[in-house]
Design a protein around this motif. Structure first.
Motif, mmCIF file in Angstrom:
data_model
loop_
_atom_site.group_PDB
_atom_site.id
_atom_site.type_symbol
_atom_site.label_atom_id
_atom_site.label_comp_id
_atom_site.label_asym_id
_atom_site.label_seq_id
_atom_site.Cartn_x
_atom_site.Cartn_y
_atom_site.Cartn_z
ATOM 1 N N ILE A 262 2.663 2.953 -4.274
ATOM 2 C CA ILE A 262 2.304 3.784 -3.051
ATOM 3 C C ILE A 262 2.698 5.217 -3.462
ATOM 4 N N ARG A 263 1.540 5.811 -3.390
ATOM 5 C CA ARG A 263 1.551 7.204 -4.048
ATOM 6 C C ARG A 263 2.906 8.002 -3.268
ATOM 7 N N GLY A 264 3.694 8.662 -3.901
ATOM 8 C CA GLY A 264 4.866 9.354 -3.234
ATOM 9 C C GLY A 264 5.891 8.632 -3.012
ATOM 10 N N LYS A 265 5.846 7.460 -2.807
ATOM 11 C CA LYS A 265 6.945 6.376 -2.429
ATOM 12 C C LYS A 265 7.472 5.658 -3.701
ATOM 13 N N GLY A 266 6.552 5.035 -4.624
ATOM 14 C CA GLY A 266 6.878 4.539 -5.669
ATOM 15 C C GLY A 266 6.285 3.116 -5.898
ATOM 16 N N THR A 267 6.687 2.351 -6.941
ATOM 17 C CA THR A 267 6.414 0.818 -7.355
ATOM 18 C C THR A 267 6.973 -0.424 -6.492
ATOM 19 N N PHE A 268 6.413 -1.006 -5.946
ATOM 20 C CA PHE A 268 7.276 -2.199 -5.232
ATOM 21 C C PHE A 268 6.711 -3.460 -5.593
ATOM 22 N N VAL A 269 7.406 -4.505 -5.514
ATOM 23 C CA VAL A 269 7.014 -6.019 -5.707
ATOM 24 C C VAL A 269 6.255 -6.367 -4.492
ATOM 25 N N LYS A 270 4.872 -6.893 -5.075
ATOM 26 C CA LYS A 270 3.993 -7.190 -3.728
ATOM 27 C C LYS A 270 4.407 -8.410 -3.011
ATOM 28 N N GLY A 271 4.113 -8.410 -1.952
ATOM 29 C CA GLY A 271 4.416 -9.513 -1.164
ATOM 30 C C GLY A 271 3.401 -10.639 -1.365
ATOM 31 N N GLU B 14 0.172 -4.380 -11.708
ATOM 32 C CA GLU B 14 -0.656 -4.014 -10.248
ATOM 33 C C GLU B 14 -2.054 -4.570 -10.370
ATOM 34 N N GLN B 15 -2.703 -4.656 -11.579
ATOM 35 C CA GLN B 15 -3.863 -5.311 -11.516
ATOM 36 C C GLN B 15 -3.765 -6.788 -11.425
ATOM 37 N N ASP B 16 -2.737 -7.279 -12.065
ATOM 38 C CA ASP B 16 -2.542 -8.846 -11.831
ATOM 39 C C ASP B 16 -1.913 -9.003 -10.579
ATOM 40 N N GLY B 17 -1.738 -8.043 -9.869
ATOM 41 C CA GLY B 17 -1.207 -8.455 -8.241
ATOM 42 C C GLY B 17 0.286 -8.989 -7.983
ATOM 43 N N PHE B 18 1.124 -8.283 -9.020
ATOM 44 C CA PHE B 18 2.570 -8.557 -8.969
ATOM 45 C C PHE B 18 3.266 -7.321 -8.294
ATOM 46 N N VAL B 19 2.679 -5.994 -8.358
ATOM 47 C CA VAL B 19 3.337 -5.018 -7.598
ATOM 48 C C VAL B 19 2.208 -4.255 -6.986
ATOM 49 N N THR B 20 2.698 -3.113 -6.215
ATOM 50 C CA THR B 20 1.828 -2.332 -5.354
ATOM 51 C C THR B 20 2.556 -0.848 -5.712
ATOM 52 N N ILE C 36 10.062 -11.759 -11.135
ATOM 53 C CA ILE C 36 9.220 -11.890 -10.028
ATOM 54 C C ILE C 36 8.966 -13.439 -9.666
ATOM 55 N N LEU C 37 8.813 -14.098 -10.532
ATOM 56 C CA LEU C 37 8.117 -15.440 -10.528
ATOM 57 C C LEU C 37 9.543 -16.327 -10.332
ATOM 58 N N LYS C 38 10.436 -16.070 -10.733
ATOM 59 C CA LYS C 38 11.964 -16.653 -10.843
ATOM 60 C C LYS C 38 12.822 -16.178 -9.413
ATOM 61 N N GLY C 39 12.132 -15.157 -8.667
ATOM 62 C CA GLY C 39 13.090 -14.729 -7.560
ATOM 63 C C GLY C 39 14.118 -13.817 -7.740
ATOM 64 N N LYS C 40 14.161 -13.158 -8.971
ATOM 65 C CA LYS C 40 15.120 -12.353 -9.229
ATOM 66 C C LYS C 40 14.743 -10.990 -8.755
#
Length: 126
Positions: A69-78, A61-67, A25-29
Motif C-alpha cells: 500500500i503506497r505510503g503505508k508499506g508491505t503487508f502479508v496478504k490475507g 506480491e506477484q505470487d500473491g503472498f504480500v500486498t 507465511i506458509l508456516k504461519g510465522k
C-alpha cells in the motif's frame, strides 16, 4: 521476521529472501496483515542493496503472498494458507515433471533420482 542469507548458495540473494518470507507465511510465522519491514530497512538489516529487497517483495506480491500500500508499506496478504499451499504443490508438481523428463533423457533410474532428491532435501535443513 528472521532471514538468514547464505553467500555461498547458488541461489540469488533476492530468491533466498523471497523463499524465506514465503516459508514463514506458509508456516504461519508471519500472519495476515502483518507489516513487513520497508525495503530500505530490510536491505540495511541484511547488508544488501535496496534493488535486491525490491525484487524479492515484487516477486512475493506477484505470487500473491504480500500486498503493498503506497505510503503505508508491505503487508502479508490475507489468503487461506491451504490455497497458498495448493499453489505451491502445483509449482512442485510442474518442476517434478521437468526433472523427471530430464532424468529419463539419460536413463536415470527412479532410485537414483530419489537419492538425489533426498540428498538435496537433507541439505536444505542445514
Amino acid at each position: 521476521m528472521k532471514i538468514l542469507l547464505n553467500s555461498s548458495s547458488d541461489q540469488p540473494i533476492y530468491e533466498q529472501i523471497k523463499r524465506q518470507i514465503k516459508t514463514q507465511i506458509l508456516k504461519g510465522k508471519l500472519y495476515h496483515g502483518e507489516h513487513l519491514p520497508s525495503m530500505r530497512e530490510l536491505a540495511k538489516d541484511l547488508s544488501v542493496s535496496v534493488i535486491t529487497t525490491k525484487r524479492a517483495y515484487e516477486d512475493l506480491e506477484q505470487d500473491g503472498f504480500v500486498t503493498t500500500i503506497r505510503g503505508k508499506g508491505t503487508f502479508v496478504k490475507g489468503q487461506d494458507t491451504a490455497i497458498l499451499r495448493e499453489k505451491q504443490f502445483m509449482v512442485i508438481e510442474s518442476l517434478s515433471k521437468q526433472i523427471t523428463k530430464e532424468a529419463k533423457t539419460i536413463d536415470m533410474s527412479l532410485e537414483e533420482l530419489q537419492d538425489i532428491i533426498a540428498l538435496i532435501y537433507e541439505e536444505e535443513d542445514e
